[in-house]
Design a protein around this motif. Structure first.
Motif, PDB file in Angstrom:
ATOM      1  N   ARG A  61       0.873  -1.189   0.000  1.00  0.00           N
ATOM      2  CA  ARG A  61       0.000   0.000   0.000  1.00  0.00           C
ATOM      3  C   ARG A  61       0.905   1.232   0.000  1.00  0.00           C
ATOM      4  N   GLN A  62       0.678   2.147  -0.903  1.00  0.00           N
ATOM      5  CA  GLN A  62       1.608   3.247  -1.080  1.00  0.00           C
ATOM      6  C   GLN A  62       0.926   4.599  -0.843  1.00  0.00           C
ATOM      7  N   PHE A  63       1.675   5.522  -0.257  1.00  0.00           N
ATOM      8  CA  PHE A  63       1.226   6.903  -0.232  1.00  0.00           C
ATOM      9  C   PHE A  63       1.364   7.453  -1.646  1.00  0.00           C
ATOM     10  N   THR A  64       0.280   7.986  -2.142  1.00  0.00           N
ATOM     11  CA  THR A  64       0.191   8.319  -3.565  1.00  0.00           C
ATOM     12  C   THR A  64       0.665   9.731  -3.896  1.00  0.00           C
ATOM     13  N   GLY A  65       0.789  10.591  -2.873  1.00  0.00           N
ATOM     14  CA  GLY A  65       1.077  11.994  -3.154  1.00  0.00           C
ATOM     15  C   GLY A  65      -0.148  12.751  -3.635  1.00  0.00           C
ATOM     16  N   LYS A  66      -1.290  12.084  -3.635  1.00  0.00           N
ATOM     17  CA  LYS A  66      -2.552  12.688  -4.069  1.00  0.00           C
ATOM     18  C   LYS A  66      -3.458  12.841  -2.858  1.00  0.00           C
ATOM     19  N   SER A  67      -3.993  14.044  -2.682  1.00  0.00           N
ATOM     20  CA  SER A  67      -4.713  14.369  -1.456  1.00  0.00           C
ATOM     21  C   SER A  67      -6.138  14.815  -1.737  1.00  0.00           C
ATOM     22  N   THR A  68      -6.957  14.652  -0.716  1.00  0.00           N
ATOM     23  CA  THR A  68      -8.315  15.201  -0.784  1.00  0.00           C
ATOM     24  C   THR A  68      -8.292  16.728  -0.721  1.00  0.00           C
ATOM     25  N   ASN A  69      -7.208  17.299  -0.204  1.00  0.00           N
ATOM     26  CA  ASN A  69      -7.112  18.749  -0.047  1.00  0.00           C
ATOM     27  C   ASN A  69      -6.685  19.404  -1.354  1.00  0.00           C
ATOM     28  N   PRO A  70      -7.384  20.436  -1.795  1.00  0.00           N
ATOM     29  CA  PRO A  70      -7.015  21.094  -3.052  1.00  0.00           C
ATOM     30  C   PRO A  70      -5.733  21.902  -2.904  1.00  0.00           C
ATOM     31  N   LYS A  71      -5.052  22.091  -4.040  1.00  0.00           N
ATOM     32  CA  LYS A  71      -3.853  22.922  -4.042  1.00  0.00           C
ATOM     33  C   LYS A  71      -4.227  24.398  -3.983  1.00  0.00           C
ATOM     34  N   PHE A  72      -5.315  24.770  -4.663  1.00  0.00           N
ATOM     35  CA  PHE A  72      -5.813  26.132  -4.505  1.00  0.00           C
ATOM     36  C   PHE A  72      -7.288  26.190  -4.859  1.00  0.00           C
ATOM     37  N   THR A  73      -7.948  27.199  -4.321  1.00  0.00           N
ATOM     38  CA  THR A  73      -9.371  27.430  -4.550  1.00  0.00           C
ATOM     39  C   THR A  73      -9.591  28.923  -4.780  1.00  0.00           C
ATOM     40  N   GLY A  74     -10.748  29.269  -5.310  1.00  0.00           N
ATOM     41  CA  GLY A  74     -11.009  30.695  -5.489  1.00  0.00           C
ATOM     42  C   GLY A  74     -12.323  30.970  -6.184  1.00  0.00           C
ATOM     43  N   GLY A  75     -12.526  32.248  -6.486  1.00  0.00           N
ATOM     44  CA  GLY A  75     -13.746  32.676  -7.147  1.00  0.00           C
ATOM     45  C   GLY A  75     -13.517  33.955  -7.930  1.00  0.00           C
ATOM     46  N   LEU A  76     -14.335  34.166  -8.968  1.00  0.00           N
ATOM     47  CA  LEU A  76     -14.241  35.344  -9.828  1.00  0.00           C
ATOM     48  C   LEU A  76     -15.644  35.843 -10.111  1.00  0.00           C
ATOM     49  N   THR A  77     -15.878  37.128  -9.824  1.00  0.00           N
ATOM     50  CA  THR A  77     -17.171  37.745 -10.092  1.00  0.00           C
ATOM     51  C   THR A  77     -16.972  38.995 -10.938  1.00  0.00           C
ATOM     52  N   ASN A  78     -17.761  39.124 -11.981  1.00  0.00           N
ATOM     53  CA  ASN A  78     -17.812  40.344 -12.780  1.00  0.00           C
ATOM     54  C   ASN A  78     -19.220  40.913 -12.698  1.00  0.00           C
ATOM     55  N   THR A  79     -19.299  42.204 -12.403  1.00  0.00           N
ATOM     56  CA  THR A  79     -20.593  42.876 -12.282  1.00  0.00           C
ATOM     57  C   THR A  79     -20.594  44.102 -13.189  1.00  0.00           C
ATOM     58  N   LEU A  80     -21.584  44.176 -14.074  1.00  0.00           N
ATOM     59  CA  LEU A  80     -21.726  45.312 -14.978  1.00  0.00           C
ATOM     60  C   LEU A  80     -23.091  45.941 -14.775  1.00  0.00           C
ATOM     61  N   THR A  81     -23.135  47.262 -14.752  1.00  0.00           N
ATOM     62  CA  THR A  81     -24.402  47.982 -14.679  1.00  0.00           C
ATOM     63  C   THR A  81     -24.496  48.931 -15.859  1.00  0.00           C
ATOM     64  N   TYR A  82     -25.667  48.988 -16.455  1.00  0.00           N
ATOM     65  CA  TYR A  82     -25.918  49.909 -17.560  1.00  0.00           C
ATOM     66  C   TYR A  82     -27.317  50.476 -17.388  1.00  0.00           C
ATOM     67  N   LYS A  83     -27.344  51.781 -17.109  1.00  0.00           N
ATOM     68  CA  LYS A  83     -28.619  52.439 -16.805  1.00  0.00           C
ATOM     69  C   LYS A  83     -29.291  51.660 -15.675  1.00  0.00           C
ATOM     70  N   GLY A  84     -30.444  51.081 -15.916  1.00  0.00           N
ATOM     71  CA  GLY A  84     -31.131  50.367 -14.844  1.00  0.00           C
ATOM     72  C   GLY A  84     -30.834  48.889 -14.794  1.00  0.00           C
ATOM     73  N   PHE A  85     -29.960  48.399 -15.682  1.00  0.00           N
ATOM     74  CA  PHE A  85     -29.673  46.971 -15.764  1.00  0.00           C
ATOM     75  C   PHE A  85     -28.411  46.626 -14.978  1.00  0.00           C
TER      76      PHE A  85
END
Length: 991
Positions: A815-839
């Protein structure tokens, strides 16, 4: 008549002369006619409709129209007008005479002057020495959910939210800055409106502040090891009473990602290569997946009333939420009522009374519905003559489990009901202009009950002639937090001292009962003919006590120092270690307040932050330190129930202790780009571990403090105002976090805890690293499976060999340690918000990279012939099955009964769980104010929103998302309830 005329003339002359004779009276008359007109615009000269304008000290107020214009009559010259608008800094203006005002409100979007609740105090964000993230209501409410963790996903760096199931009754998990505990909980501490715990509904949340480093979390002592999430609910504002109606309607469908099961023809063709079937099986082509899933509906309706005077404000809200699960017979219904009242009773005393009540009704999915949807054969019919078939009695049923969930859900159910209430009474008394005494008090009450019923007419209930399980849970928590605050300014020096004494007691009682032998359709225990399991029950009480002292120093708004000391007692721990001390230190330097950077046009703000300290973790079961016995019939003597050892006591059990350091920088460029970067090192020591004991000890386990874990990482968030035109604006928010986890040591010098598990704990390795036999693919000559076998020769040299014998790689060596983990190497998020007149248009992406998921379900429907009575999955792109010698394939040759244990646990089913998801897209429109006022409304907004529109991933299952928390089985996907794709329409309007 003449006399009456004289009296009338004299009165007239008196009134006419009053302004001359009594100037003060003249002023009163003039004050009644003081009319103020004006406009309110942004710094970009854009009119601001809907700005609240209130005469300070009165109930008199108005709002600006679509052109930003207003008119208001004031009581007296010298009155103060308060101008407030969401997203802009509040401004007060003293008015001395009638006339026209041109008011400019500065944007508060940068957040530097936003007041942030941190610990037991509040500060402007620009003066914090801590690592915190604040998410306001508008950014929380894009995704539709009745659970706050789901709304936080991808919104703050270092805050990793995993939604392990699309079941609306299943909560998401939150891990902040990596998991640093083995057996204790890794969930953050929630603080609602200034007190620990409490109830709330997301629709009532004004903002959320996530505390991540010890300078901020440490004030909460032994329960802040995993971070703190501070929830602030909405409070009323002085001015015109507002009535808000918010309504969302929509529908949802389960996502399937890259996953698809075979239909009847595909399964027939596949099985014909190794297990020929009679062509008559093709008379049925049942899509069990479609039978199990449905188009589900979502309803969210809220009404709130808020307002008040400068002395008393109120906020009252009621909410109804109903979300159907995409699996049939599964849904969640919630009712929520909140009242927040705040009043300045005297010049020195302010009181707040906050009340919240939540009633929730959950209908859980049938235990076998999902399983059957994945595994039932398309050859078996779902219905016969319009009636669900019973697999147990249907002739020639080919599926292994002989079950049709459509037959059982007619009679079986599992549900739960709960009512939680929270009452706060908070008092603030200004003893002097420098000393404030506060008493914050909370009482939480909860009641929950559940029932699971298996009718005797179904497979689950048939063996015992019907089964019924009932449970009931009552709990309440009492908390008092008493505080004294001293603030003083000495020229350029500012000092605030804080002292807190806090006590908390929790009570809980729980009981279960069950019975069997119930007549069909009779789901009450009074008709049971026998007990199924002996009744169980407990009641318990837990106490916490805390003393806190803090000093906060500021020199000239340039240099900031904060230090605190916490002493805490808990009845959870052993009598020898029932108290613990924690300390926190923080410092920051606002560089742009220095002369050499003041008024710098490029670097509009810059601050350096650092912190160091300790905090604890007490998230363990009650009585973990005590020796426990069980009393049961199995230990009976002479017919009398007896007691037997169960848990070994440990009087030395103590808190997990987390020692953490943080270095951060906040930068604002051209007042348009905000960047925050944090680097941290977090070491968890004295880990709480439920250590198994051998049967010869007479105990099952003992709680111990064992070893240490380190988390290191870097986080950054970026907010950019890309366009600020008169009609078009564009803002981008981006955050990302990287974390690395490592077990430093285990108690007693042990190399490994839980050997033989897929996720053992081993010194020098990631907590979530998989340890498995390594899959070596398929032997191209004969189609057999292969694994790596580690062989050690007489000289201790280790070599790798290929083997088709699974039993030879089950050894600890192979049985070997695989070097592969349940823990992610990185996480994040990206939001873009645009407004035009009332939209307004917004798009939100969240992503997870570098984690691995064990796709356990494939052992059932990707098993090389072992379960020919189960349906099979279509092979993913790039996969192939061995057919002839020389084939280089990913899948072995299928054989009836399986090919040499090829579906046993190994890295074969370990898959890359990375994904990027279009979490939400939303288009809204603010209907012009002048249009709405014609029909009696102040403002209105309509929107269309979609959740989980697209997911990019290599994962072969319906959804790659898996839990990162050790409270679940992290990194595991088994018979997955996939998340849903939602489309929603909303209408919000204000009276």
């Amino acid at each position: 008549m003449h006399y009456k005329l004289q009296v009338t003339l004299r009165l007239f002359l008196l009134v006419a002369l009053l302004p001359t004779l009594f100037p003060a009276f003249a002023g009163e008359t003039a004050r009644r006619e003081l009319t103020i007109k004006g406009t309110v615009v942004s710094t970009e000269k854009e009119p601001l409709p809907g700005v609240s304008i209130v005469e300070k000290g009165t109930n008199k107020g108005t709002t600006t129209d679509v052109n930003g214009e207003f008119t208001i009559n004031l009581s007296t010259p010298g009155s103060t007008l308060i101008f407030s608008f969401i997203g802009y800094a509040t401004r007060e203006v003293v008015v001395d005479a009638a006339g026209t005002l041109d008011i400019v409100l500065e944007s508060d979007a940068r957040g530097l002057d936003e007041v942030v609740v941190v610990g037991y105090s509040a500060k402007k964000a620009r003066y914090l020495s801590s690592s915190v993230s604040t998410i306001n209501n508008e950014k929380l409410r894009d995704v539709t959910s009745n659970e706050l963790p789901n709304l936080l996903q991808g919104k703050a760096p270092g805050v990793v939210v995993s939604t392990n199931s699309g079941d609306p009754t299943s909560p998401a998990r939150v891990v902040i800055r990596g998991s640093g505990t083995i057996s204790a909980s890794s969930s953050p501490l929630y603080v609602v409106d200034g007190n620990i715990d409490g109830t709330y509904n997301p629709v009532d949340v004004e903002n959320v502040t996530v505390l991540k480093d010890v300078a901020a979390t440490g004030l909460y002592g032994s329960r802040a090891a995993n971070g703190v999430i501070i929830v602030n609910t909405k409070m009323g504002k002085a001015g015109k009473t507002e009535i808000n109606f918010n309504n969302t309607l929509g529908w949802a469908q389960a996502t399937t990602g890259n996953f698809r099961l075979m239909n009847a023809q595909e399964l027939y063709d596949f099985q014909s290569t190794f297990n020929p079937r009679d062509p008559s099986v093709l008379k049925n082509n049942t899509n069990w997946w479609n039978e199990a899933f449905r188009t589900a509906f979502v309803n969210n309706h809220n009404v709130s009333i808020s307002g008040g005077s400068d002395k008393t404000t109120f906020y009252v809200s009621g909410n109804y939420y109903k979300e159907q699960g995409t699996v049939i017979q599964n849904d969640k219904t919630g009712y929520n009522f909140r009242t927040n009242l705040r009043s300045q009773l005297t010049n020195r005393l302010t009181a707040a009374v906050l009340f919240n009540a939540q009633y929730t009704r959950d209908n859980y999915q049938n235990s076998n519905t999902l399983y059957d949807a994945y595994t039932n054969l398309p050859f078996d019919p779902a219905y016969e003559n319009g009636v669900p078939t019973d697999g147990r009695s249907y002739p020639n049923w080919l599926g292994r489990d002989r079950e049709n969930f459509l037959q059982s859900i007619q009679y079986n159910y599992a549900n739960a009901r709960s009512l939680r209430t929270s009452l706060d009474v908070n008092l603030d008394y200004d003893l002097t202009d420098k000393i404030t005494l506060s008493s914050y008090n909370r009482a939480n009450f909860g009641n929950a009950s559940g029932a699971t019923y298996y009718d005797r007419r179904t497979k689950q209930g048939g063996a015992n002639g019907g089964e019924l399980y009932n449970n009931n849970n009552n709990n309440y928590r009492l908390l008092t937090s008493n505080r004294i605050r001293y603030s003083e300014d000495f020229g350029k020096h500012s000092l605030t001292l804080l002292g807190v004494a806090e006590a908390e007691t929790s009570f809980a009682e729980y009981n279960t009962t069950s019975g069997k032998g119930l007549p069909a359709g009779q789901d009450v225990l009074s008709v049971a003919t026998d007990i199924l399991v002996s009744p169980t029950g407990y009641n318990e009480q837990v106490a916490f006590r805390k003393f806190l002292g803090q000093a906060d120093y500021n020199y000239d708004n340039r240099y900031f120092l904060v230090g605190s000391l916490v002493n805490e007692f808990s009845s959870l721990f052993g009598k020898n270690n029932s108290t613990a001390n924690f300390f926190q230190l923080g410092a920051s330097w606002v560089l742009t307040n220095e002369n050499f950077l003041k008024n710098n046009k490029v670097l509009s703000f810059a601050k350096l932050r650092m912190s160091h300290g300790t905090v604890g973790n007490a998230a363990i079961p009650n009585f973990a330190s005590l020796g426990l016995y069980t009393i049961s019939q199995s230990a009976s003597y002479a017919g009398v129930p007896g007691a037997q050892p169960f848990q070994k006591g440990n009087p030395n059990l103590t808190w997990e202790k987390i020692r953490a350091s943080n270095l951060g920088v906040d930068i604002s460029l051209w007042s348009r780009i905000d960047l925050a970067v944090d680097i941290y090192n977090k070491k968890s020591e004295d880990l709480l571990y439920q250590k198994p004991l051998t049967a010869t000890t007479g105990y099952s386990y003992v709680w111990v403090n064992a070893g240490s874990v380190r988390n290191r990482g870097i986080e950054f968030s970026l907010t950019s105002t890309n366009l600020t035109g008169k009609q078009l604006t564009w803002e981008t928010n981006f955050n990302m976090a990287l974390n690395r986890n490592k077990i430093l040591e285990l108690s007693g010098g042990a190399a490994t805890f839980r050997p033989g598990n897929r996720l053992p704990l081993a010194a020098g390795h990631d907590m979530g690293e998989f340890n498995l036999p390594v899959w070596a693919g398929v032997n191209p000559e004969n189609g057999d499976p292969q694994w790596e076998k580690l062989v050690t020769d007489a000289n201790g040299n280790v070599t790798r060999e290929l083997t088709s014998s699974y039993s030879s790689v089950q050894t600890a060596q192979s049985r070997q340690f695989t070097g592969k983990s349940t823990n992610p190497k990185f996480t994040g998020g990206l939001t873009n918000t645009l407004t035009y007149k009332g939209f307004t248009f917004s798009a939100f992406l969240n992503f997870v990279y570098g984690n691995w998921v064990y796709n356990e379900s494939r052992a059932y429907f990707d098993n090389d012939g072992l379960y020919e009575s189960y349906n099979q999955m279509i092979l993913a792109d790039g996969w192939s099955r061995w057919q002839k010698p020389g084939d280089v394939a990913t899948h072995p040759k299928p054989i009836v009964g399986g090919n040499k244990d090829s579906n046993q646990s190994s890295t074969r089913y370990l898959e890359d769980g990375s994904f990027i998801r279009l979490r939400n897209v939303r288009l809204g429109y603010n209907i012009p104010v002048n249009v709405m006022r014609r029909i009696g409304f102040s403002r209105a907004n309509i929107f269309v929103s979609a959740d989980n529109l697209w997911t990019g991933t290599k994962f072969s299952g319906p959804d790659p998302e898996a839990s990162f928390s050790f409270e679940d089985t992290p990194g595991n996907s088994s018979i997955k309830y996939p998340i849903s794709r939602k489309v929603l329409i909303g209408v919000n309007f204000t009276l």
